[in-house]
Design an enzyme around this catalytic site. Structure first.
Site, short mmCIF file in Angstrom:
data_model
loop_
_atom_site.label_atom_id
_atom_site.label_comp_id
_atom_site.label_asym_id
_atom_site.label_seq_id
_atom_site.Cartn_x
_atom_site.Cartn_y
_atom_site.Cartn_z
N ASP A 133 -6.66 -1.06 10.50
CA ASP A 133 -7.22 -0.84 9.16
C ASP A 133 -8.18 0.33 9.27
OD1 ASP A 133 -8.02 -1.35 6.43
OD2 ASP A 133 -9.81 -2.36 7.17
N SER A 134 -8.66 0.79 8.11
CA SER A 134 -9.66 1.85 8.09
C SER A 134 -10.98 1.36 8.70
CB SER A 134 -9.92 2.26 6.65
OG SER A 134 -10.32 1.13 5.90
N CYS A 138 -3.98 -2.52 5.86
CA CYS A 138 -4.76 -1.70 4.93
C CYS A 138 -3.81 -1.24 3.85
CB CYS A 138 -5.33 -0.50 5.70
SG CYS A 138 -6.10 0.75 4.68
N GLU A 161 -18.10 -4.31 2.45
CA GLU A 161 -18.33 -3.93 3.85
C GLU A 161 -19.82 -4.05 4.21
OE1 GLU A 161 -16.37 -1.58 7.26
OE2 GLU A 161 -15.43 -2.12 5.40
N CYS A 198 -6.33 -4.76 -1.68
CA CYS A 198 -7.19 -4.15 -0.67
C CYS A 198 -7.58 -5.27 0.27
CB CYS A 198 -8.43 -3.54 -1.33
SG CYS A 198 -9.67 -2.96 -0.15
N HIS A 243 -10.07 -5.83 1.91
CA HIS A 243 -11.45 -6.31 1.81
C HIS A 243 -11.59 -7.42 0.75
CE1 HIS A 243 -12.45 -2.57 3.86
NE2 HIS A 243 -13.69 -2.97 3.97
N1 DGL Z 1 -9.07 -2.03 3.59
C1 DGL Z 1 -8.66 -0.85 2.87
C2 DGL Z 1 -7.43 -1.16 1.99
O1 DGL Z 1 -6.84 -2.23 2.07
C3 DGL Z 1 -9.73 -0.30 1.95
C4 DGL Z 1 -10.92 0.30 2.55
C5 DGL Z 1 -10.94 1.80 2.57
O2 DGL Z 1 -11.00 2.46 1.53
O3 DGL Z 1 -10.94 2.32 3.67
O4 DGL Z 1 -7.04 -0.31 1.23
#
Ligand code: DGL
Length: 272
Positions: A14-15, A77, A158, A190, A192
């Site tokens: 993931d990011s 992600c 986050e 997302c 998150h």
């Molecule tokens: N976890 C990332 C997603 O599912 C979002 C976070 C980011 O923008 O890096 O898109």
């Protein structure tokens, strides 16, 4: 590379640490599977980056996971899944499955829970690709899919900022926007967002069905491994959680994304 077996680890990236919601669901479903997680915290957030940047980060991380002998790669992600899936698929040997977080959810919403007025919230990168409306409409032509970019949410989560009055106000503000009026279900697009599922449910009550992808993706990973006879026979899992940049705040936030104890290891794939 590509000398994989059932005892090889599951690679997840993931990011940042948001994809730990997916790693957590995989761990709860298959506690004996070893995980190698890579959170690209040095380049966070992906949601605001160009598609060429997201592709190049995803390629580098996938190469790293392949070098760790991962038997499957999970792009945990949405921003990377929507932008870089083809790039990753191209560099990963065909014997190794690549799972994105979008297709399992599209299958779920169009088969298991057939819905016709679907809302999608996610980062700017994800929403810009229109991947959800396109793929849902390929499977269900009559579904009306409305998407909304909600860029404040991932950084807010986050930072550990959820489950309070201010986060509820920000969430309510997004959910009250025009594209999301009159929906019967909402995809949390997302990784998150499982952490704000409670607040989203508070806004809608029982009127709208909320789709949290973490468990759906974990089941998909289990199904694919089972089909390929790659489910582990090990007695205990051994995990590694790497991040490309380290601050103590990540350590703190990690606990809210992954229930077990985690030691974050710093690994910079971009030096030299
Ligand atoms: N976890 C990332 C997603 O599912 C979002 C976070 C980011 O923008 O890096 O898109």
């Amino acid at each position: 590379m590509a000398n994989i077996s059932a005892s090889s680890p599951i690679g997840i990236f993931d990011s940042g640490i948001g994809g730990l919601t997916v790693a957590n669901a995989i761990h709860e479903l298959m506690p004996k599977e070893s995980l190698i997680y890579f959170g690209d915290t040095a380049h966070l957030p992906y949601g605001d980056k160009s598609s060429s940047a997201i592709k190049s980060y995803s390629k580098k991380i996938s190469e790293f996971l392949l070098n760790q002998n991962c038997k499957i790669i999970v792009i945990a992600c949405n921003s990377a899944s929507s932008t870089a899936y083809d790039t990753v698929r191209k560099i990963v040997p065909t014997s190794i499955p690549v799972i994105n977080v979008i297709d399992p959810v599209v299958d779920y919403i169009t088969k298991t829970k057939k819905r016709n007025r679907i809302g999608v919230i996610g980062t700017k990168a994800t929403i810009k690709t229109r991947v959800y409306p396109k793929r849902i409409n390929q499977k269900n032509k009559t579904a009306k899919v409305n998407s909304l970019a909600t860029p404040l949410l991932a950084p807010m989560i986050e930072e550990g900022f959820f489950d309070n009055n201010i986060s509820q106000t920000i969430i309510n503000n997004y959910l009250s926007k025009k594209p999301l009026s009159n929906i019967d279900s909402l995809i949390l697009a997302c990784t998150h967002y499982p952490l704000i599922e409670k607040e989203v449910k508070k806004y809608y009550g029982s009127k709208v069905f909320i789709v949290n992808s973490a468990n759906i993706v974990a089941k998909k990973v289990r199904d694919v491994l089972k089909k390929k006879k790659l489910l582990t026979l090990a007695k205990r899992a051994k995990h590694h959680f790497y991040i490309s940049d380290y601050t103590s705040s990540f350590d703190k936030s990690t606990k809210i994304f992954f229930k077990g104890k985690i030691k974050l290891e710093k690994k910079n794939l971009w030096k030299d």
